[in-house]
Scaffold this active site. Sequence first.
Site, PDB file in Angstrom:
ATOM      1  N   ASN A 209      36.833  30.782  34.025  1.00 30.26           N
ATOM      2  CA  ASN A 209      38.330  31.223  33.563  1.00 30.26           C
ATOM      3  C   ASN A 209      39.301  29.828  33.814  1.00 30.26           C
ATOM      4  O   ASN A 209      38.551  28.791  34.100  1.00 30.26           O
ATOM      5  CB  ASN A 209      38.769  32.457  34.301  1.00 30.26           C
ATOM      6  CG  ASN A 209      38.537  32.185  35.658  1.00 30.26           C
ATOM      7  OD1 ASN A 209      39.007  31.532  36.579  1.00 30.26           O
ATOM      8  ND2 ASN A 209      37.416  33.147  36.062  1.00 30.26           N
ATOM      9  N   ASP A 278      34.134  38.642  35.646  1.00 32.14           N
ATOM     10  CA  ASP A 278      33.847  40.210  35.801  1.00 32.14           C
ATOM     11  C   ASP A 278      32.521  40.319  34.972  1.00 32.14           C
ATOM     12  O   ASP A 278      31.890  41.348  35.264  1.00 32.14           O
ATOM     13  CB  ASP A 278      34.953  41.006  35.206  1.00 32.14           C
ATOM     14  CG  ASP A 278      36.337  41.109  35.965  1.00 32.14           C
ATOM     15  OD1 ASP A 278      36.286  41.002  36.987  1.00 32.14           O
ATOM     16  OD2 ASP A 278      37.368  40.831  35.183  1.00 32.14           O
ATOM     17  N   LYS A 288      18.809  24.533  26.555  1.00 37.45           N
ATOM     18  CA  LYS A 288      19.898  24.585  25.824  1.00 37.45           C
ATOM     19  C   LYS A 288      19.733  25.284  24.472  1.00 37.45           C
ATOM     20  O   LYS A 288      18.610  24.809  23.755  1.00 37.45           O
ATOM     21  CB  LYS A 288      20.430  23.101  25.609  1.00 37.45           C
ATOM     22  CG  LYS A 288      21.554  22.993  24.697  1.00 37.45           C
ATOM     23  CD  LYS A 288      21.838  21.581  24.354  1.00 37.45           C
ATOM     24  CE  LYS A 288      23.246  21.459  23.455  1.00 37.45           C
ATOM     25  NZ  LYS A 288      23.410  20.010  22.830  1.00 37.45           N
ATOM     26  N   PHE A 322      43.819  39.361  45.314  1.00 37.81           N
ATOM     27  CA  PHE A 322      44.871  38.973  44.397  1.00 37.81           C
ATOM     28  C   PHE A 322      44.506  39.886  43.059  1.00 37.81           C
ATOM     29  O   PHE A 322      43.541  39.862  42.662  1.00 37.81           O
ATOM     30  CB  PHE A 322      44.704  37.516  44.153  1.00 37.81           C
ATOM     31  CG  PHE A 322      45.518  36.592  45.312  1.00 37.81           C
ATOM     32  CD1 PHE A 322      46.719  35.825  44.867  1.00 37.81           C
ATOM     33  CD2 PHE A 322      45.046  36.475  46.518  1.00 37.81           C
ATOM     34  CE1 PHE A 322      47.233  35.251  45.924  1.00 37.81           C
ATOM     35  CE2 PHE A 322      45.345  35.885  47.486  1.00 37.81           C
ATOM     36  CZ  PHE A 322      46.605  35.068  47.014  1.00 37.81           C
ATOM     37  N   LYS A 336      43.613  48.829  42.432  1.00 37.61           N
ATOM     38  CA  LYS A 336      42.806  47.877  42.977  1.00 37.61           C
ATOM     39  C   LYS A 336      42.787  47.880  44.703  1.00 37.61           C
ATOM     40  O   LYS A 336      41.815  47.942  45.297  1.00 37.61           O
ATOM     41  CB  LYS A 336      43.021  46.431  42.387  1.00 37.61           C
ATOM     42  CG  LYS A 336      42.224  45.377  42.874  1.00 37.61           C
ATOM     43  CD  LYS A 336      42.477  43.944  42.364  1.00 37.61           C
ATOM     44  CE  LYS A 336      41.573  42.938  42.931  1.00 37.61           C
ATOM     45  NZ  LYS A 336      41.783  41.736  42.138  1.00 37.61           N
ATOM     46  N   LYS A 340      39.521  49.337  46.573  1.00 35.08           N
ATOM     47  CA  LYS A 340      38.865  48.236  47.154  1.00 35.08           C
ATOM     48  C   LYS A 340      39.088  48.060  48.893  1.00 35.08           C
ATOM     49  O   LYS A 340      38.728  47.169  49.557  1.00 35.08           O
ATOM     50  CB  LYS A 340      39.141  46.959  46.800  1.00 35.08           C
ATOM     51  CG  LYS A 340      38.267  46.823  45.397  1.00 35.08           C
ATOM     52  CD  LYS A 340      38.360  45.439  44.654  1.00 35.08           C
ATOM     53  CE  LYS A 340      37.994  45.539  43.256  1.00 35.08           C
ATOM     54  NZ  LYS A 340      38.224  44.183  42.510  1.00 35.08           N
TER      55      LYS A 340
END
Length: 394
Positions: A209, A278, A288, A322, A336, A340
């Site tokens: 990301n 995720d 490759k 976060f 969340k 958690k």
Amino acid sequence: MLSGKKIILGVTGGIAVYKSCEIVRKLVSLNAEVTVIMTQSAQKFVTPLTFETLSGKEVVTEMFPENKFVATHHISLAQWADLILIAPATANLIGKIRGGIADDILTTVIISARSPIVIAPAMNVKMYENPIVQENIAHLKKLGYRFIDPEVGDLACREEGQGRLAEPEKIVEYVVKMLLPRQDLAGKKILVTAGGTKEPIDPVRFISNRSSGKMGYALASEALKRGAKVTLISTASDLTASPQINLIPVSTTEEMFKAVKSHLDKNDILFMTAAVSDFQPKLASHHKIKKNGAGKVLELSPSVDILKEISKNKNGKILIGFSLETDNQIENAKKKMKDKKLDMVIVNGPEAIGSDSNQATLINGMGKLKKLPLMPKTELANKILDEVLYLIKK
């Protein structure tokens, strides 16, 4: 209190210049070394002699003084300062900084500086509310410039509104906090994760990301300044951590999970700042993958949910997560937090990725929200640490 600290006070033209005299007096009384730089307009309101008398140092007014020409004077001044404070700052100066214009000694020093820059605007309310001025301020905040907002009240032009220079006491207090970080986290051990994890597809490709790791590094750095012992588990390779921080490099989500498990027992607080993937490729190729013209289907499987696994056995640790959301931010963040077992969650949007600034909302374990304005990530880190101190005391 400020012995050994070097401050440049930039003074621009406006009736509020008289307050700058008090700012110098207060800083000097705290044993700071203050050099004043005045624009030509500022000298129409107060003479350099006044500031020389208060600071005990020659006031800088010219880029090329006749009898003391030093070609790199602006560079040496910029390197000398621990902090640059501009009070009052006019709309003109703010616009020049935003535009990268360096046409006098003050703006040339500012553009050369690497030390923190604090700007205290003062102007007519209509000038301050002008969309261009507000856009310039917002842009500079994103770049990490600090602002002390003007106050609301009677203005010299007989109008009323926001535009009064903040009181000298408030400005000096802000400077002191920046130059003398608190040691209120002394004795605490803090674990921080940072960066975006990388899940390999083959030896040269991966899923990841756009996380830069800047928020995690800011938290680690500010916690260290406030006396904590810090361990930083990071995937970010282009950021630098203090040698006093125990840096543990990782790449994949699984590596980060193992590192967090290994170090959590030795720490009091976990900041799960990293942007953990995720999903991961169901099967990573050892070779490759060649482009042969045929379509490829990449099968994915869920990666380990680090916070969820860790929270199954908190053992009295404070867990802070976060939550980057594009829709239903608060609702999703609260879910969340519950799933958690988090003690606090920091909510922001994708615009925070890669930026030096962030606009976030803090949610504590009781669901209480604290919405914060756009600010540098270093400043946000301290706001978050302040809330953590509240959690510790509670």
